[in-house]
Design an enzyme around this catalytic site. Structure first.
Site, PDB file in Angstrom:
ATOM      1  N   PRO A 223       0.808  -1.194   0.250  1.00 42.67           N
ATOM      2  CA  PRO A 223       0.044  -0.143   0.030  1.00 42.67           C
ATOM      3  C   PRO A 223       0.804   1.292   0.120  1.00 42.67           C
ATOM      4  CG  PRO A 223      -0.008  -1.135   2.095  1.00 42.67           C
ATOM      5  CD  PRO A 223       0.823  -1.952   1.203  1.00 42.67           C
ATOM      6  N   ASP A 246       3.217   1.961 -11.686  1.00 41.51           N
ATOM      7  CA  ASP A 246       1.933   2.678 -11.690  1.00 41.51           C
ATOM      8  C   ASP A 246       2.086   3.968 -10.826  1.00 41.51           C
ATOM      9  OD1 ASP A 246       0.756   0.616 -13.052  1.00 41.51           O
ATOM     10  OD2 ASP A 246      -0.154  -0.238 -11.292  1.00 41.51           O
ATOM     11  N   LYS A 268      -1.771   5.290 -14.645  1.00 45.19           N
ATOM     12  CA  LYS A 268      -3.048   5.428 -15.135  1.00 45.19           C
ATOM     13  C   LYS A 268      -3.937   6.161 -14.371  1.00 45.19           C
ATOM     14  CE  LYS A 268      -3.729   1.053 -16.277  1.00 45.19           C
ATOM     15  NZ  LYS A 268      -4.465  -0.070 -16.809  1.00 45.19           N
ATOM     16  N   GLY A 300      -0.274  -2.321  -4.121  1.00 45.91           N
ATOM     17  CA  GLY A 300      -0.903  -3.630  -3.291  1.00 45.91           C
ATOM     18  C   GLY A 300      -0.632  -4.757  -4.052  1.00 45.91           C
ATOM     19  N   ASP A 301      -1.547  -5.623  -4.341  1.00 49.26           N
ATOM     20  CA  ASP A 301      -1.182  -7.070  -4.853  1.00 49.26           C
ATOM     21  C   ASP A 301      -1.440  -6.971  -6.244  1.00 49.26           C
ATOM     22  OD1 ASP A 301      -1.214 -10.113  -3.897  1.00 49.26           O
ATOM     23  OD2 ASP A 301      -2.279  -9.732  -5.693  1.00 49.26           O
ATOM     24  N   THR A 329      -2.562  -6.054  -0.186  1.00 51.36           N
ATOM     25  CA  THR A 329      -3.556  -5.324  -0.862  1.00 51.36           C
ATOM     26  C   THR A 329      -4.105  -4.223  -0.080  1.00 51.36           C
ATOM     27  OG1 THR A 329      -5.400  -5.624  -2.289  1.00 51.36           O
ATOM     28  CG2 THR A 329      -5.408  -7.046  -0.252  1.00 51.36           C
ATOM     29  N   ALA A 330      -4.632  -3.392  -0.710  1.00 56.49           N
ATOM     30  CA  ALA A 330      -5.295  -2.083   0.216  1.00 56.49           C
ATOM     31  C   ALA A 330      -6.312  -2.429   1.143  1.00 56.49           C
ATOM     32  CB  ALA A 330      -5.829  -1.152  -0.812  1.00 56.49           C
ATOM     33  N   MET A 381     -11.747   1.505  -5.246  1.00 55.01           N
ATOM     34  CA  MET A 381     -12.108   2.565  -6.299  1.00 55.01           C
ATOM     35  C   MET A 381     -13.320   3.031  -6.596  1.00 55.01           C
ATOM     36  SD  MET A 381      -9.950   0.473  -9.840  1.00 55.01           S
ATOM     37  CE  MET A 381     -10.389  -1.033  -9.525  1.00 55.01           C
TER      38      MET A 381
END
Ligand code: SAH
Length: 470
Positions: A223, A246, A268, A300-301, A329-330, A381
């Site tokens: 994270p 990213d 992105k 994250g993952d 992951t988050a 998201m």
């Protein structure tokens, strides 16, 4: 500048004996070190009190005798004993170096902290001043060196004769070994314990000097915090020629690769699709075909909302080797930040990784049903669509009173948390801080530590307003 009081050497012990005088825990610790080598190990003491079972050592429960020193490379004197001074004196008379445990001033040599990847070894010494520090340094180096390093060195050793015969020039040989030691295909094979595949890759490399096909690692950066990276991720990053990352990956993590590795941001950011997925896929393939070791670094993952599926499919189709390094992951970082058990006996029997972004009515109905049966939802998201998502879930029958916790910048020092009920999200709630947000929904969320969280809405004011209306 301080100078060394010792000279680090690698001392041959194969075919010789390491003698340990003492039978207690100190002797046992030295025996454990000694059996890592090909030396014979003999332990001599009037009483052997520690448990040496499972170690390949010869135990002699009696007093030390000078004949114990025959063919001996090194002597350790551990634990108090009646013959210690005599044994040290006799060993030195025979020119054998002596280590008296925990007594640096009486030592001819020190035992460094050792990272063992036989035949590769790394020794860290503090000249006996700070053995604990030496061990801490060792732990860091351990983390950097893959377990298969020894196998890689062994493979290079086995190839030596064939390389000598096939490649007459020194430059060519050096290039060959560089290619062998940095080959992604060979590393993948050794990681998987497939020695035969590694061997044939090494052969292929020799036949077609250009078979240095690159490889891609899809790596989870976690994270954001550097120390939430896995050791494997850190190591793979260190070996990367190119890091394709990213925009969500924190700078600290991107900087963790080698200084001279190339770094390509394929951000992105929402609304600003600077790189299409197709362009990223093509970039990974091109870099790998150039023989590079490519790390595709994702927040994250990589397998969770990371479009890893598409990248893996493209690599597979292009015949390029790949492997995945998982990350935190988050949703799980958010759970950790707030001590929220996303599954909980009798409360929540499962956890769903979901996204609100582009979710259709059927999907929302499905999650609502799951949440209804107690499953905790972790929604990615969703910051800009939180209100709509909450309304839809309530419309599908979820209680507006269901606990909701939100973590912005989970796993980072600047995280912000919010807490309330599902109904709070449908209008008039606090504006969220800048940064990516993760929404946890479900009865188990109430079991977390949300005391520090900001209330999603000012409940007292809302109730007062309701009363006024009524
Ligand atoms: N592969 C990533 C998810 C990428 S999708 C992972 O496993 O975490 C991007 C979404 O992840 C963001 O919109 C946000 O919902 C979530 N996210 C990523 N990093 C986050 C963080 N540090 N804190 C909270 N949410 C985060």
């Amino acid at each position: 500048m301080a100078r060394l009081g010792i000279f680090p050497v690698s001392y041959k012990v194969r075919g010789k004996q390491i003698l340990i005088i003492g039978g207690g825990v100190e002797a046992l610790a030295k025996a454990r070190l000694a059996v890592k080598t090909e030396a014979r190990v003999r332990v001599v003491a009037p009483q052997i009190t520690a448990d040496f079972s499972g170690l390949d050592v010869e135990l002699a429960e009696r007093r030390f005798a000078e004949r114990d020193l025959v063919d001996t490379a090194l002597v350790f004197i551990a634990d108090a004993g009646p013959d210690n001074a005599y044994a040290a004196e006799r060993a030195r008379a025979h020119g054998i170096p002596v280590n008296v445990v925990d007594t640096p001033e009486e030592c001819d040599f020190f035992t460094p902290a050792i990272v063992d990847r036989a035949p590769i070894s790394v020794a860290i010494s503090s000249e006996g001043d700070a053995p604990v520090l030496a061990r801490l340094i060792r732990a860091r180096i351990e983390a950097l060196l893959p377990l298969h390093l020894g196998a890689l060195a062994g493979l290079a050793g086995r190839m030596r004769d064939r390389v000598m015969a096939a490649l007459p020039g020194g430059d060519d040989r050096r290039h060959y070994f560089e290619a062998l030691l940095t080959s992604g295909r060979i590393e993948h094979a050794l990681e998987a314990g497939d020695d035969a595949e590694a061997e044939s890759a090494a052969e292929a490399l020799l036949e077609a000097q250009d078979a240095t096909a690159g490889s891609v690692w899809l790596v989870g950066a976690g994270p954001g915090a550097e120390d939430l990276l896995t050791l494997r991720a850190q190591r793979v990053l260190q070996g990367a020629d190119v890091i394709v990352h990213d925009h969500l990956v924190s700078d600290e993590v991107v900087q963790m690769g080698r200084r001279d590795a190339e770094r390509i941001a394929v951000g992105k950011a929402k609304g600003a699709h600077s790189f299409t997925q197709k362009r990223i896929n093509d970039l990974l393939i091109r870099l790998a075909r150039e023989g590079k070791r490519v790390v595709r670094l994702k927040s994250g993952d990589p397998m969770v909302f990371g479009r890893a599926g598409e990248e893996v499919a493209a690599l597979r189709k292009a015949g390029i080797g790949y492997s995945i390094v998982p990350g935190v992951t988050a949703a799980l970082a958010a759970a950790a930040d707030t001590a929220t058990p996303v599954t909980l006996r009798k409360v929540s029997s499962g956890f769903v990784f979901a996204t609100a972004h582009g979710a259709n009515d059927d999907e929302l109905a499905h999650w609502a049903a799951l949440a209804h049966s107690g499953v905790t939802l972790g929604i990615y998201m969703s910051k800009s669509v939180a209100g709509r998502t909450a309304s839809a879930l309530i419309g599908e029958g979820l209680s507006p009173a269901l606990p909701v916790g939100i973590v912005v910048n989970a796993g980072r020092a600047d995280r912000k948390t919010y807490y309330g009920e599902l109904g709070d999200l449908t209008g008039g709630h606090k504006a969220f801080a800048e940064g990516p947000a993760l929404i946890l929904i479900g009865a188990a969320v109430a079991e977390g530590d949300w005391q520090q969280a900001e209330a999603l809405i000012d409940r007292a004011a809302r109730d007062a307003a309701k009363e006024l209306v009524a």
